[in-house]
Write an enzyme that holds these catalytic residues in place. Structure first.
Site, PDB file in Angstrom:
ATOM      1  N   LYS A 212       0.850  -1.187   0.000  1.00  0.00           N
ATOM      2  CA  LYS A 212       0.000   0.000   0.000  1.00  0.00           C
ATOM      3  C   LYS A 212       0.890   1.241   0.000  1.00  0.00           C
ATOM      4  CE  LYS A 212      -4.438   1.294   2.024  1.00  0.00           C
ATOM      5  NZ  LYS A 212      -5.416   1.033   3.113  1.00  0.00           N
TER       6      LYS A 212
ATOM      7  N   GLU B  43     -19.292  -6.120  10.381  1.00  0.00           N
ATOM      8  CA  GLU B  43     -20.269  -5.368  11.172  1.00  0.00           C
ATOM      9  C   GLU B  43     -21.272  -6.268  11.879  1.00  0.00           C
ATOM     10  OE1 GLU B  43     -18.723  -2.776   7.854  1.00  0.00           O
ATOM     11  OE2 GLU B  43     -19.586  -4.795   7.961  1.00  0.00           O
TER      12      GLU B  43
ATOM     13  N   ARG C 257     -25.528  -2.618   7.540  1.00  0.00           N
ATOM     14  CA  ARG C 257     -25.120  -3.978   7.210  1.00  0.00           C
ATOM     15  C   ARG C 257     -25.409  -4.960   8.345  1.00  0.00           C
ATOM     16  NH1 ARG C 257     -19.473  -4.386   4.350  1.00  0.00           N
ATOM     17  NH2 ARG C 257     -20.679  -5.507   2.814  1.00  0.00           N
TER      18      ARG C 257
END
Length: 637
Positions: free
Chosen positions: A294, A387, A415
């Site tokens: 990244k 979640e 969610r």
């Protein structure tokens, strides 16, 4: 390193160089390049990205890490005929640039511009709209099954990060896909990151693979010992491949029914193109493990990929400068964001009550939990991008006498709606929801807007729903929620409040009680949450009464009935969809008590609002002071 972007024709040492990037308007142009030209294209694309995002803001480090992978995918696969499905989609800027949107990057995440995520309405190359994690494999599987039914040789590719692999939906899809004979390719972009640091057993599995000390040491020792015995060494090399399968994730994904390939270097274009080209010829479900970094190629982002995950405008040479302690040079203290208000309260509350535990689904920094994680590591739980699990995990803790505080964005709470109802509300468990990003969120657009939480929360029995109007009220309502022995939610917007200084002392506010903030005539404005200051500005012009309602559930019935008796028009204002929101609760209250008074409900319209500047978006919705005034005058006339 210089981050100057060359013009299309640049003279260097007497030679004229044409930028490859400026010749790529669609992937068809890309596929005409010689493979040897691809590294140059990657470098140009990397420089373009840094310069472009530094002017617009957006997601940076995730995009820098997928440049070579994006080039290779479009080089090998016949897009848009072949489908690319990007999980989450915040790593698709290179994809956008290579698919005809290079010139539109200057409008990234702006009103009328291009989205920061894939969008089917934006381009035929965006096969599936995404912005939430762990959905790509399911969608790509649907596309690959459709191709099989059609008798087509079309391929579907899901590109998913290791952070998103922690979401249960990804494994549901893997379980289903492995049993199907379809031409699905899952590319795992393994950069050892999600947004916050990744957590969980799966990430540990990947980490063990990447460290590889046991495997590497065993290999070096074996080669040294056996190199004098060629036949034995050859046998050992063959046996090594079988042993390798026992210590890499290949076993895991092959058990799901996939042909596992990798891991390979996600920044080695030659290896990527060759490997993807070979996979393109294979049939059945394939799983390619790609390792990337990244922030690759931009030193600032490599050294701090969290800081450069989502950025505002910055100087590419200097990087992002640290925030100053003062807002300006006049000695005025910098305003705190609502996330910072929450983080401060969380630490203060934890010092008072050892039962408090903090939970986040992979949003530590975004939710303001950094200090809590450092100061109370034994009571801090980042459950990853999961979640549903976060809420039921909180329910389990609550059953054992703890007081969980779940820090979650409004859009992500959607969610876990089933868990909110079945695992928490039905059992009436004392879980506090600190709901960030309520209302409009600006540049992230419809997928991240918290437009619906008041509507979907207030219909759940046992729930207490609060909407603070400023920073101090946010702190006090969080404390009020924590004192309850039932589920409670405090919802607040993204970014800064109006500048109210939060009081250190915490005091519980009366449940279901609002307050009059301004007395006027004829019109009473009932404000819920962050709309209070726009409501007061409008009331000053109209000489209207203003009530800061504070609670959406339970409502202050007495205050509503009083205002209905004393005014000819009640106006409800909320940064939530009008349908089923706080305004609807007020009209229900009036009907239940047989009150006949005109009601004007102002809020977000019944449509998905694309990205833009929050202030302008509010004005478009008629939720700034001028819009409120205009709506009231129109109704009164």
């Amino acid at each position: 390193m210089k981050w100057q972007i060359l013009s299309c024709l640049e003279s260097i040492d007497g030679f004229v160089m044409v930028l490859l990037l400026n010749t790529i308007n669609t992937p068809e142009y890309l596929r005409q390049l010689d493979r040897k030209q691809l590294p140059q294209l990657a470098e140009e694309l990397r420089q373009f990205l840094v310069k472009s995002v530094s002017k617009t803001g957006g997601h940076l480090s995730s995009n820098l890490g997928t440049i070579e992978l994006t080039i290779a995918l479009h080089y090998v696969f016949n897009t848009p005929y072949d489908r690319l499905v990007w999980d989450v989609g915040h790593q698709t800027y290179s994809h956008k640039i290579l698919t005809g949107r290079r010139e539109l990057m200057k409008t990234l995440r702006m009103a009328g511009g291009i989205s920061g995520f894939p969008s089917r309405t934006e381009s035929i190359y965006d096969a599936f709209g995404t912005a939430h994690s762990s959905t790509s494999i399911s969608a790509a599987l649907g596309m690959s099954v459709a191709a099989k039914i059609d008798g087509s040789d079309r391929r579907a590719v899901a590109i998913i990060g290791d952070g998103a692999m922690s979401g249960g939906m990804a494994f549901e899809a893997l379980n289903n896909a492995g049993a199907m004979d379809t031409n699905l390719l899952v590319v795992l972009n393994d950069n050892d990151m999600s947004i916050s640091r990744p957590v969980g057993a799966l990430n540990n599995y990947f980490a063990k693979l990447m460290s590889g000390r046991f495997y590497s040491a065993m290999r070096r020792s074996s080669e040294k010992m056996l190199k004098g015995i060629p036949p034995v060494l050859e046998f050992a090399k063959r046996a090594e491949e079988h042993v390798k399968g026992m210590v890499t994730p290949g076993t895991l994904f092959e058990e799901f029914g996939f042909n596992y390939i990798g891991p390979i270097d996600g920044h080695d274009l030659d290896t990527l193109v060759t490997t993807l080209g070979n996979i393109r010829q294979l049939h059945g479900p394939q799983f390619l493990h790609v390792v990337t970094r990244k922030g690759k190629g931009y030193l600032h982002a490599e050294e701090n990929c969290l800081l450069y995950h989502g950025v505002g405008k910055f100087d590419p040479e200097q990087g992002i400068l640290p925030k100053t302690a003062l807002e300006d040079g006049k000695g005025q203290a910098r305003k705190q964001t609502y996330a910072e208000i929450f983080g401060g309260w969380l630490c203060d509350m934890a010092r008072q009550d050892k039962r408090l535990v903090g939970i986040t689904p992979a949003m530590c920094e975004g939710s303001g939990m950094g200090d809590f994680a450092k100061n109370f590591p034994q009571r801090y739980f980042d459950v990853g991008i999961a979640e549903q699990h976060a809420l039921t995990f909180a329910a389990g803790l609550a059953c054992e006498g703890y007081k969980p505080v779940v820090a979650i964005y409004s859009t992500f709470l959607q969610r876990a709606y089933d868990q909110l109802i079945h695992d928490i509300a039905i059992q009436n468990l004392p879980v506090v929801f600190a709901i960030d990003r309520a209302g409009l969120v600006g540049a992230d657009g419809a997928t991240h807007a918290g437009s619906f939480d008041l509507s979907f929360l207030r219909c759940i029995p046992n729930m207490t729903v609060m909407a603070p109007s400023d920073e101090n009220e946010c702190r006090q309502l969080l404390y009020t929620a924590f004192l309850l022995d039932t589920p409670a939610a405090v919802r607040y917007p993204r970014g800064y409040g109006p500048g109210s200084v939060p009081l250190k002392a915490m005091k519980g506010l009366p449940i279901g009680k609002g307050e009059i903030r301004r007395l006027g005539q004829k019109v009473a404005i009932l404000s819920f949450g962050s709309m209070l200051h726009q409501a007061i500005d409008a009331a000053d012009v109209l000489d209207a009464t203003v009530a800061n309602m504070r609670f959406v559930k339970p409502l202050d019935t007495g205050l509503i009935l009083q205002l209905a008796k004393e005014h000819v028009l009640l106006v409800t204002v909320e940064e939530n969809t009008v349908l089923g929101g706080a305004g609807s609760a007020v009209t229900e209250c009036l009907q239940q008590h047989g009150m006949s008074v005109a009601v004007l409900q102002l809020g977000l319209p019944d449509k998905f609002l694309e990205q833009g500047e929050p202030e302008k978006m509010l004005a478009t919705c008629g939720l700034d002071a001028a819009g409120i005034i205009a709506s009231i005058r129109s109704r009164m006339s």
